[in-house]
Design a protein around this motif. Structure first.
Motif, mmCIF file in Angstrom:
data_model
loop_
_atom_site.group_PDB
_atom_site.id
_atom_site.type_symbol
_atom_site.label_atom_id
_atom_site.label_comp_id
_atom_site.label_asym_id
_atom_site.label_seq_id
_atom_site.Cartn_x
_atom_site.Cartn_y
_atom_site.Cartn_z
ATOM 1 N N MET A 1 0.835 -1.204 0.000
ATOM 2 C CA MET A 1 0.000 0.000 0.000
ATOM 3 C C MET A 1 0.871 1.256 0.000
ATOM 4 O O MET A 1 0.615 2.204 -0.744
ATOM 5 N N TRP A 2 1.875 1.268 0.847
ATOM 6 C CA TRP A 2 2.747 2.438 0.987
ATOM 7 C C TRP A 2 3.509 2.689 -0.309
ATOM 8 O O TRP A 2 3.598 3.826 -0.771
ATOM 9 N N ARG A 3 4.025 1.628 -0.882
ATOM 10 C CA ARG A 3 4.759 1.742 -2.141
ATOM 11 C C ARG A 3 3.840 2.279 -3.250
ATOM 12 O O ARG A 3 4.217 3.193 -3.992
ATOM 13 N N ASN A 4 2.639 1.727 -3.361
ATOM 14 C CA ASN A 4 1.694 2.175 -4.388
ATOM 15 C C ASN A 4 1.234 3.614 -4.165
ATOM 16 O O ASN A 4 1.030 4.360 -5.127
ATOM 17 N N ALA A 5 1.082 4.012 -2.902
ATOM 18 C CA ALA A 5 0.645 5.380 -2.592
ATOM 19 C C ALA A 5 1.727 6.413 -2.905
ATOM 20 O O ALA A 5 1.421 7.564 -3.177
ATOM 21 N N ASN A 6 2.985 5.980 -2.869
ATOM 22 C CA ASN A 6 4.093 6.900 -3.086
ATOM 23 C C ASN A 6 4.686 6.812 -4.483
ATOM 24 O O ASN A 6 5.756 7.364 -4.735
ATOM 25 N N ASN A 7 4.034 6.109 -5.373
ATOM 26 C CA ASN A 7 4.508 6.018 -6.772
ATOM 27 C C ASN A 7 3.612 6.783 -7.691
ATOM 28 O O ASN A 7 2.556 7.134 -7.504
#
Length: 188
Positions: free
Chosen positions: A182-188
């Protein structure tokens, strides 16, 4: 869905869940699925709890500058958002059957049976009455492979025996992977 009626409201959530799972025709979680649970439950196989000691409630994230600061907070924010939907469903049920807005003036056994009858009627109306439909929300099926529910069962659907500690560790890793995705997708 599964309804277990007859427990006092003061009973601990995990005790009620254990009873539901232990019954002959008890609660069964479909293969590859899981239930969201609150902090009253441990994070365990097929029951996904939020992180404890990390911001959780929706109002904790309200306002400018209160965005999630890490993957645990983002996981808890999204977990709380989904649980909020579940809580609204209880509100719909209580609106449909207003007798549940306050303590019914019946014996406890009658109240338990009344709840089951209303749940069956609610499900019948949802299935048979077109005017009772809720809009279907789109699902995102492009989740990362690292956040797939761990497979605790072999091909014959027999449970693999694990200690509670092993189960909790595996489930915590799974939750961490979901939060990281989730964090990776939110910050890409």
């Amino acid at each position: 869905m599964y309804v277990l009626s007859g427990w006092e409201g003061s009973a601990h959530d995990s005790k009620v869940l254990s009873d539901a799972l232990a019954r002959k025709n008890g609660l069964k979680v479909p293969q590859g699925m899981y239930y969201l649970v609150d902090c009253g439950f441990p994070n365990r196989r097929k029951f996904l709890a939020p992180y404890r000691g990390v911001r959780y409630h929706l109002q904790d994230f309200a306002g400018h500058g209160n965005d999630p600061e890490n993957e645990k907070e983002l996981f808890n924010l999204r977990h709380a958002s989904l649980r909020n939907v579940i809580e609204r469903i209880f509100g719909i049920f209580k609106s449909r059957f207003t007798i549940f807005k306050s303590a019914p003036p019946f014996l406890f056994k009658t109240q338990a049976e009344l709840l089951l009858a209303c749940a069956a009627l609610h499900n019948f109306l949802r299935k048979e009455c077109r005017s009772d439909e809720f809009p279907v929300e789109p699902t995102d099926e492009s989740s990362s492979s690292s956040s797939v529910l761990p497979n605790y069962e072999d091909n014959d659907h027999e449970p693999i025996v694990q200690t509670q500690e092993q189960e909790r560790e595996d489930t915590n890793i799974w939750r961490t992977n979901i939060g990281s995705d989730m964090w990776r997708n939110a910050n890409n």
